[in-house]
Motif scaffolding. Structure first.
Motif, PDB file in Angstrom:
ATOM      1  N   HIS A  81       0.838  -1.200   0.000  1.00 46.95           N
ATOM      2  CA  HIS A  81       0.000   0.000   0.000  1.00 46.95           C
ATOM      3  C   HIS A  81       0.876   1.255   0.000  1.00 46.95           C
ATOM      4  O   HIS A  81       2.044   1.215   0.377  1.00 46.95           O
ATOM      5  CB  HIS A  81      -0.909   0.028   1.234  1.00 46.95           C
ATOM      6  N   LEU A  82       0.302   2.355  -0.399  1.00 49.56           N
ATOM      7  CA  LEU A  82       0.996   3.646  -0.345  1.00 49.56           C
ATOM      8  C   LEU A  82       0.861   4.189   1.070  1.00 49.56           C
ATOM      9  O   LEU A  82      -0.244   4.262   1.616  1.00 49.56           O
ATOM     10  CB  LEU A  82       0.378   4.621  -1.353  1.00 49.56           C
ATOM     11  N   TRP A  83       1.997   4.554   1.667  1.00 53.01           N
ATOM     12  CA  TRP A  83       2.025   5.065   3.029  1.00 53.01           C
ATOM     13  C   TRP A  83       2.565   6.480   3.045  1.00 53.01           C
ATOM     14  O   TRP A  83       3.510   6.802   2.336  1.00 53.01           O
ATOM     15  CB  TRP A  83       2.917   4.185   3.912  1.00 53.01           C
ATOM     16  N   ARG A  84       1.967   7.307   3.893  1.00 55.47           N
ATOM     17  CA  ARG A  84       2.435   8.679   4.135  1.00 55.47           C
ATOM     18  C   ARG A  84       3.003   8.699   5.541  1.00 55.47           C
ATOM     19  O   ARG A  84       2.276   8.473   6.511  1.00 55.47           O
ATOM     20  CB  ARG A  84       1.277   9.662   4.028  1.00 55.47           C
ATOM     21  N   LEU A  85       4.302   8.941   5.655  1.00 54.28           N
ATOM     22  CA  LEU A  85       4.978   8.958   6.948  1.00 54.28           C
ATOM     23  C   LEU A  85       5.263  10.399   7.354  1.00 54.28           C
ATOM     24  O   LEU A  85       5.743  11.191   6.553  1.00 54.28           O
ATOM     25  CB  LEU A  85       6.296   8.180   6.871  1.00 54.28           C
ATOM     26  N   SER A  86       4.964  10.707   8.600  1.00 56.31           N
ATOM     27  CA  SER A  86       5.132  12.074   9.097  1.00 56.31           C
ATOM     28  C   SER A  86       6.211  12.138  10.155  1.00 56.31           C
ATOM     29  O   SER A  86       6.254  11.316  11.070  1.00 56.31           O
ATOM     30  CB  SER A  86       3.822  12.576   9.708  1.00 56.31           C
ATOM     31  N   LYS A  87       7.065  13.146  10.014  1.00 51.77           N
ATOM     32  CA  LYS A  87       8.127  13.367  10.993  1.00 51.77           C
ATOM     33  C   LYS A  87       7.582  14.159  12.169  1.00 51.77           C
ATOM     34  O   LYS A  87       6.759  15.043  12.015  1.00 51.77           O
ATOM     35  CB  LYS A  87       9.294  14.139  10.364  1.00 51.77           C
ATOM     36  N   GLY A  88       8.074  13.805  13.334  1.00 46.84           N
ATOM     37  CA  GLY A  88       7.686  14.531  14.537  1.00 46.84           C
ATOM     38  C   GLY A  88       8.863  14.671  15.465  1.00 46.84           C
ATOM     39  O   GLY A  88       9.974  14.231  15.162  1.00 46.84           O
ATOM     40  N   SER A  89       8.625  15.237  16.589  1.00 49.18           N
ATOM     41  CA  SER A  89       9.654  15.430  17.600  1.00 49.18           C
ATOM     42  C   SER A  89       9.632  14.277  18.593  1.00 49.18           C
ATOM     43  O   SER A  89       8.571  13.755  18.919  1.00 49.18           O
ATOM     44  CB  SER A  89       9.391  16.744  18.336  1.00 49.18           C
ATOM     45  N   MET A  90      10.812  13.892  19.061  1.00 47.13           N
ATOM     46  CA  MET A  90      10.870  12.866  20.102  1.00 47.13           C
ATOM     47  C   MET A  90      10.169  13.336  21.366  1.00 47.13           C
ATOM     48  O   MET A  90       9.758  12.540  22.191  1.00 47.13           O
ATOM     49  CB  MET A  90      12.335  12.540  20.444  1.00 47.13           C
ATOM     50  N   PHE A  91      10.003  14.637  21.513  1.00 47.23           N
ATOM     51  CA  PHE A  91       9.439  15.204  22.724  1.00 47.23           C
ATOM     52  C   PHE A  91       7.965  15.599  22.558  1.00 47.23           C
ATOM     53  O   PHE A  91       7.390  16.193  23.456  1.00 47.23           O
ATOM     54  CB  PHE A  91      10.257  16.418  23.160  1.00 47.23           C
ATOM     55  N   ALA A  92       7.374  15.261  21.418  1.00 49.00           N
ATOM     56  CA  ALA A  92       5.976  15.617  21.175  1.00 49.00           C
ATOM     57  C   ALA A  92       5.066  14.900  22.176  1.00 49.00           C
ATOM     58  O   ALA A  92       5.258  13.727  22.484  1.00 49.00           O
ATOM     59  CB  ALA A  92       5.577  15.245  19.757  1.00 49.00           C
ATOM     60  N   LEU A  93       4.103  15.617  22.685  1.00 47.86           N
ATOM     61  CA  LEU A  93       3.155  15.012  23.620  1.00 47.86           C
ATOM     62  C   LEU A  93       2.193  14.074  22.906  1.00 47.86           C
ATOM     63  O   LEU A  93       1.807  13.047  23.435  1.00 47.86           O
ATOM     64  CB  LEU A  93       2.376  16.105  24.362  1.00 47.86           C
ATOM     65  N   ASP A  94       1.792  14.435  21.699  1.00 50.39           N
ATOM     66  CA  ASP A  94       0.880  13.603  20.915  1.00 50.39           C
ATOM     67  C   ASP A  94       1.683  12.852  19.868  1.00 50.39           C
ATOM     68  O   ASP A  94       2.016  13.387  18.830  1.00 50.39           O
ATOM     69  CB  ASP A  94      -0.187  14.481  20.248  1.00 50.39           C
ATOM     70  N   THR A 135       9.963  18.756   4.034  1.00 46.73           N
ATOM     71  CA  THR A 135       8.856  19.125   4.917  1.00 46.73           C
ATOM     72  C   THR A 135       8.673  18.130   6.041  1.00 46.73           C
ATOM     73  O   THR A 135       7.950  18.400   6.984  1.00 46.73           O
ATOM     74  CB  THR A 135       7.524  19.202   4.139  1.00 46.73           C
ATOM     75  N   GLY A 136       9.298  16.969   5.943  1.00 42.89           N
ATOM     76  CA  GLY A 136       9.120  15.954   6.968  1.00 42.89           C
ATOM     77  C   GLY A 136       8.067  14.932   6.602  1.00 42.89           C
ATOM     78  O   GLY A 136       7.645  14.149   7.440  1.00 42.89           O
ATOM     79  N   THR A 137       7.637  14.933   5.353  1.00 40.98           N
ATOM     80  CA  THR A 137       6.674  13.947   4.886  1.00 40.98           C
ATOM     81  C   THR A 137       7.334  13.056   3.847  1.00 40.98           C
ATOM     82  O   THR A 137       7.957  13.544   2.911  1.00 40.98           O
ATOM     83  CB  THR A 137       5.434  14.618   4.272  1.00 40.98           C
ATOM     84  N   ILE A 138       7.206  11.749   4.054  1.00 44.16           N
ATOM     85  CA  ILE A 138       7.764  10.758   3.135  1.00 44.16           C
ATOM     86  C   ILE A 138       6.623   9.859   2.685  1.00 44.16           C
ATOM     87  O   ILE A 138       5.807   9.427   3.486  1.00 44.16           O
ATOM     88  CB  ILE A 138       8.835   9.890   3.834  1.00 44.16           C
ATOM     89  N   TYR A 139       6.579   9.581   1.382  1.00 50.37           N
ATOM     90  CA  TYR A 139       5.634   8.617   0.837  1.00 50.37           C
ATOM     91  C   TYR A 139       6.413   7.389   0.411  1.00 50.37           C
ATOM     92  O   TYR A 139       7.446   7.513  -0.246  1.00 50.37           O
ATOM     93  CB  TYR A 139       4.907   9.195  -0.376  1.00 50.37           C
ATOM     94  N   ILE A 140       5.926   6.204   0.799  1.00 51.83           N
ATOM     95  CA  ILE A 140       6.608   4.974   0.395  1.00 51.83           C
ATOM     96  C   ILE A 140       5.600   3.957  -0.104  1.00 51.83           C
ATOM     97  O   ILE A 140       4.444   3.923   0.324  1.00 51.83           O
ATOM     98  CB  ILE A 140       7.435   4.342   1.547  1.00 51.83           C
ATOM     99  N   GLN A 141       6.060   3.142  -1.040  1.00 52.06           N
ATOM    100  CA  GLN A 141       5.269   2.008  -1.519  1.00 52.06           C
ATOM    101  C   GLN A 141       6.268   0.920  -1.902  1.00 52.06           C
ATOM    102  O   GLN A 141       7.215   1.158  -2.639  1.00 52.06           O
ATOM    103  CB  GLN A 141       4.410   2.380  -2.718  1.00 52.06           C
ATOM    104  N   ALA A 142       6.056  -0.275  -1.349  1.00 52.17           N
ATOM    105  CA  ALA A 142       6.990  -1.376  -1.551  1.00 52.17           C
ATOM    106  C   ALA A 142       6.313  -2.532  -2.295  1.00 52.17           C
ATOM    107  O   ALA A 142       5.098  -2.730  -2.178  1.00 52.17           O
ATOM    108  CB  ALA A 142       7.516  -1.881  -0.213  1.00 52.17           C
ATOM    109  N   THR A 143       7.111  -3.258  -3.039  1.00 54.27           N
ATOM    110  CA  THR A 143       6.655  -4.468  -3.714  1.00 54.27           C
ATOM    111  C   THR A 143       7.723  -5.544  -3.534  1.00 54.27           C
ATOM    112  O   THR A 143       8.860  -5.251  -3.182  1.00 54.27           O
ATOM    113  CB  THR A 143       6.419  -4.239  -5.226  1.00 54.27           C
ATOM    114  N   ASP A 144       7.362  -6.779  -3.795  1.00 55.03           N
ATOM    115  CA  ASP A 144       8.338  -7.860  -3.737  1.00 55.03           C
ATOM    116  C   ASP A 144       9.299  -7.718  -4.905  1.00 55.03           C
ATOM    117  O   ASP A 144       8.944  -7.238  -5.969  1.00 55.03           O
ATOM    118  CB  ASP A 144       7.644  -9.217  -3.806  1.00 55.03           C
ATOM    119  N   LYS A 145      10.541  -8.178  -4.683  1.00 55.91           N
ATOM    120  CA  LYS A 145      11.540  -8.160  -5.764  1.00 55.91           C
ATOM    121  C   LYS A 145      11.219  -9.243  -6.762  1.00 55.91           C
ATOM    122  O   LYS A 145      10.676 -10.247  -6.479  1.00 55.91           O
ATOM    123  CB  LYS A 145      12.942  -8.385  -5.198  1.00 55.91           C
TER     124      LYS A 145
END
Length: 75
Positions: A12-25, A65-75
């Motif tokens: 599936h296509l995933w949107r990964l978001s960067k955050g702070s190690m100290f973020a409360l949420d 911006t701290g946003t990464i999109y990834i999509q993986a398939t088998d080799k």
């Protein structure tokens, strides 16, 4: 921080978001390391898991911006 590689590499296509190690949420935080380092980690882990992965990062005028999109398939 452990990452849910099996989920992220399920095809599936995933949107990964960067955050702070100290973020409360941390509900919307997928990673906290620098974006370039995360991209390298994604690519290295995909290779170890015998996956092909497409990685796209969002940029603005100042760099990542701290946003990464990834999509993986088998080799």
């Amino acid at each position: 921080m452990e990452y849910p590689w099996d989920d992220w590499f399920n095809g599936h296509l995933w949107r990964l978001s960067k955050g702070s190690m100290f973020a409360l949420d941390k509900a919307n935080v997928d990673y906290t390391i620098p974006t370039k380092a995360m991209v390298r980690l994604i690519e290295e882990t995909a290779d170890k898991m015998e996956k092909l992965v497409r990685v796209t990062t969002e940029h603005d005028g100042n760099g990542f911006t701290g946003t990464i999109y990834i999509q993986a398939t088998d080799k």
